[in-house]
Design a protein around this motif. Structure first.
Motif, PDB file in Angstrom:
ATOM      1  N   ALA A 231       0.925  -1.263   0.100  1.00  0.00           N
ATOM      2  CA  ALA A 231       0.243  -0.024   0.212  1.00  0.00           C
ATOM      3  C   ALA A 231       0.746   1.220  -0.100  1.00  0.00           C
ATOM      4  N   GLU A 232       1.927   1.141   0.677  1.00  0.00           N
ATOM      5  CA  GLU A 232       2.796   2.409   0.659  1.00  0.00           C
ATOM      6  C   GLU A 232       4.111   2.199  -0.393  1.00  0.00           C
ATOM      7  N   THR A 233       4.024   1.296  -1.004  1.00  0.00           N
ATOM      8  CA  THR A 233       5.061   1.092  -2.186  1.00  0.00           C
ATOM      9  C   THR A 233       6.588   1.190  -1.468  1.00  0.00           C
ATOM     10  N   ALA A 234       6.680   0.956  -0.249  1.00  0.00           N
ATOM     11  CA  ALA A 234       7.941   1.084   0.507  1.00  0.00           C
ATOM     12  C   ALA A 234       8.640  -0.145   0.098  1.00  0.00           C
ATOM     13  N   PHE A 235       9.099  -0.177  -1.201  1.00  0.00           N
ATOM     14  CA  PHE A 235       9.766  -1.481  -1.556  1.00  0.00           C
ATOM     15  C   PHE A 235      11.213  -1.717  -1.104  1.00  0.00           C
ATOM     16  N   ILE A 236      12.017  -0.445  -1.375  1.00  0.00           N
ATOM     17  CA  ILE A 236      13.429  -0.718  -1.303  1.00  0.00           C
ATOM     18  C   ILE A 236      13.845   0.337   0.108  1.00  0.00           C
ATOM     19  N   GLY A 237      14.680   0.068   0.850  1.00  0.00           N
ATOM     20  CA  GLY A 237      14.796   1.069   2.003  1.00  0.00           C
ATOM     21  C   GLY A 237      13.554   1.452   2.680  1.00  0.00           C
ATOM     22  N   GLY A 238      13.829   2.756   3.358  1.00  0.00           N
ATOM     23  CA  GLY A 238      12.621   3.233   4.089  1.00  0.00           C
ATOM     24  C   GLY A 238      12.251   2.749   5.239  1.00  0.00           C
ATOM     25  N   LYS A 239      10.754   3.192   5.562  1.00  0.00           N
ATOM     26  CA  LYS A 239      10.244   2.764   6.808  1.00  0.00           C
ATOM     27  C   LYS A 239      10.709   1.551   7.363  1.00  0.00           C
ATOM     28  N   TYR A 240      10.154   0.459   6.737  1.00  0.00           N
ATOM     29  CA  TYR A 240      10.068  -1.058   7.161  1.00  0.00           C
ATOM     30  C   TYR A 240      11.343  -1.502   7.297  1.00  0.00           C
ATOM     31  N   VAL A 241      12.280  -1.036   6.575  1.00  0.00           N
ATOM     32  CA  VAL A 241      13.715  -1.427   6.722  1.00  0.00           C
ATOM     33  C   VAL A 241      14.365  -0.819   7.943  1.00  0.00           C
ATOM     34  N   ASN A 242      14.281   0.289   8.157  1.00  0.00           N
ATOM     35  CA  ASN A 242      14.546   1.196   9.136  1.00  0.00           C
ATOM     36  C   ASN A 242      14.208   0.575  10.436  1.00  0.00           C
ATOM     37  N   GLU A 243      12.801   0.238  10.578  1.00  0.00           N
ATOM     38  CA  GLU A 243      12.200  -0.440  11.785  1.00  0.00           C
ATOM     39  C   GLU A 243      12.569  -1.811  12.245  1.00  0.00           C
TER      40      GLU A 243
END
Ligand SMILES: *Cc1c(COP(=O)(O)O)cnc(C)c1O
Length: 368
Positions: free
Chosen positions: A28-40
């Motif tokens: 839904a957030e198109t957070a495919f590379i890097g970004g929020k989920y990786v940092n989390e």
């Protein structure tokens, strides 16, 4: 009854809402590379381990390579590792330009024989990579002492030892860095390739992070060349969704291993795994030594029980390392055990009935 060697479906079913939500959120957030989920994920994993840095990367092979590269290891150097492991432990040494120097395994614990390490150290030795194979901790005090005496860094290969403990310390927190794989079948598994590095060394962390991201910590500012070794958002979110369960799963693996220990202990043709005193084994694998190993494996297979061998050929005997001209006499324990070791199915979801079936089938095999 069927007892598969691993069963990733049952685990998925048990946490399906969490996983499905994690995947849905990333898309839904198109957070495919890097970004929020990786940092989390990096933040949570570092917190769980009580370390300053977690640097995610594409897999548990890259993590080893990146670490060695950032420790300045290259052509003409030597790196010590163990004769029985997955090839990543030695392949990455070669990737840097260095030469792998193998040490035989310990007779009881199947990990690197720490007593033989010092005799392999030369002026060219630039690192020691102990592998906590099967989830069994290496003898870290001795290894760290030898390494400190010779001023050589220790990289812990923790691909099979998530949450194993040595004298109160978790695997990966004792050397200069720990290298982890989240390959789907590992104790903490993604739904694809994934890996990470943990360390308390600020400089090493920064260098690894930069190198894994094309040599740029800030977009388009490439201070060096690097490689593309990134964890993707889907894998990061899946791993984060699994983190709340991992200590419970590890405890369940340990409970299942205890159950196996009990039901298998009466079989004289089988040697059950011994846990190094003062440590907690995380049982990525439950490895026994068995008489007539191949025949037993065949028999179990015919009764619906899947087994495996980790590993059927010790690394120095592989064709890839023929150039090192090793003989079987150089690694007598690895050589002997390669024909005896057998990995039985072990995962958190394995039931007592399944383990009873495995042990009874083994008993029947030897009674004939
Ligand atoms: C799985 C494994 C690796 C490599 O991990 P990948 O994520 O598959 O690259 C490295 N070392 C050991 C001991 C392993 O078992």
């Amino acid at each position: 009854m069927n007892v598969p060697f691993v069963d990733l479906k049952v685990q998925y079913q048990s946490i399906k809402p969490d996983i499905d939500k994690a995947i849905g959120d990333v898309i839904a957030e198109t957070a495919f590379i890097g970004g929020k989920y990786v940092n989390e994920f990096e933040k949570k994993f570092a917190e769980l381990y009580g370390v300053k840095h977690c640097i995610s990367c594409a897999n548990g092979t890259d993590s080893l390579y990146i670490l060695m590269k950032m420790l300045g290891i290259g052509t003409g150097d030597e790196v010590i590792t163990v004769a029985n492991s997955w090839i990543s432990s030695s392949e990455t040494i070669t990737q840097t330009g260095a030469t792998p120097v193998f040490v035989d395994i310990d007779q009881v614990y199947y990990s690197i024989d720490e007593k033989q390490i010092e005799s392999k150290i030369t002026a060219k030795t630039k690192a020691i990579i102990p592998v906590h194979l099967h989830g069994q901790m290496c003898e870290m005090d001795s290894i760290l002492e030898i390494a400190a005496k010779h001023n050589i860094p220790v990289i812990e290969d923790c691909a099979q030892s998530h949450f194993s403990v040595y004298k109160g310390k978790r695997a990966g927190t004792m050397g200069i860095a720990g290298s982890f794989s989240f390959y789907p079948g590992k104790n903490l598994g993604a739904y694809g390739d994934a890996g990470c590095i943990i360390t308390d060394d600020d400089k090493l962390a920064e260098n690894c992070k930069r190198y894994a991201r094309h040599g740029a910590l800030i977009k388009h500012q490439h201070t060096t060349e690097g490689v593309n070794s990134r964890l993707d958002g889907l894998q990061a979110a899946i791993l984060s969704a699994k983190l709340p369960y991992i200590l419970g799963w590890t405890a369940q693996r340990q409970a299942n291993a205890k159950y196996y220990d009990r039901v298998l202990s009466g079989i004289s043709q089988i040697v059950i795994p011994e846990v190094r005193p003062g440590t907690e084994h995380s049982y990525h694998l439950y490895v026994v030594r068995a008489e007539r190993r191949d025949e037993l494996g065949q028999c179990l297979k015919s009764k619906g029980i899947e087994t495996s061998v980790h590993y059927p050929v010790p690394l120095p005997f592989m064709k890839a390392y023929q150039y090192l001209r090793h003989t079987e006499h150089d690694f007598p324990i690895s050589n002997k055990y390669q024909h005896q070791i057998l990995s039985l199915p072990l995962y958190p979801e394995l039931s007592n009935e399944m383990m009873d079936y495995v042990s009874n089938t083994i008993k029947d095999f030897y009674s004939k």
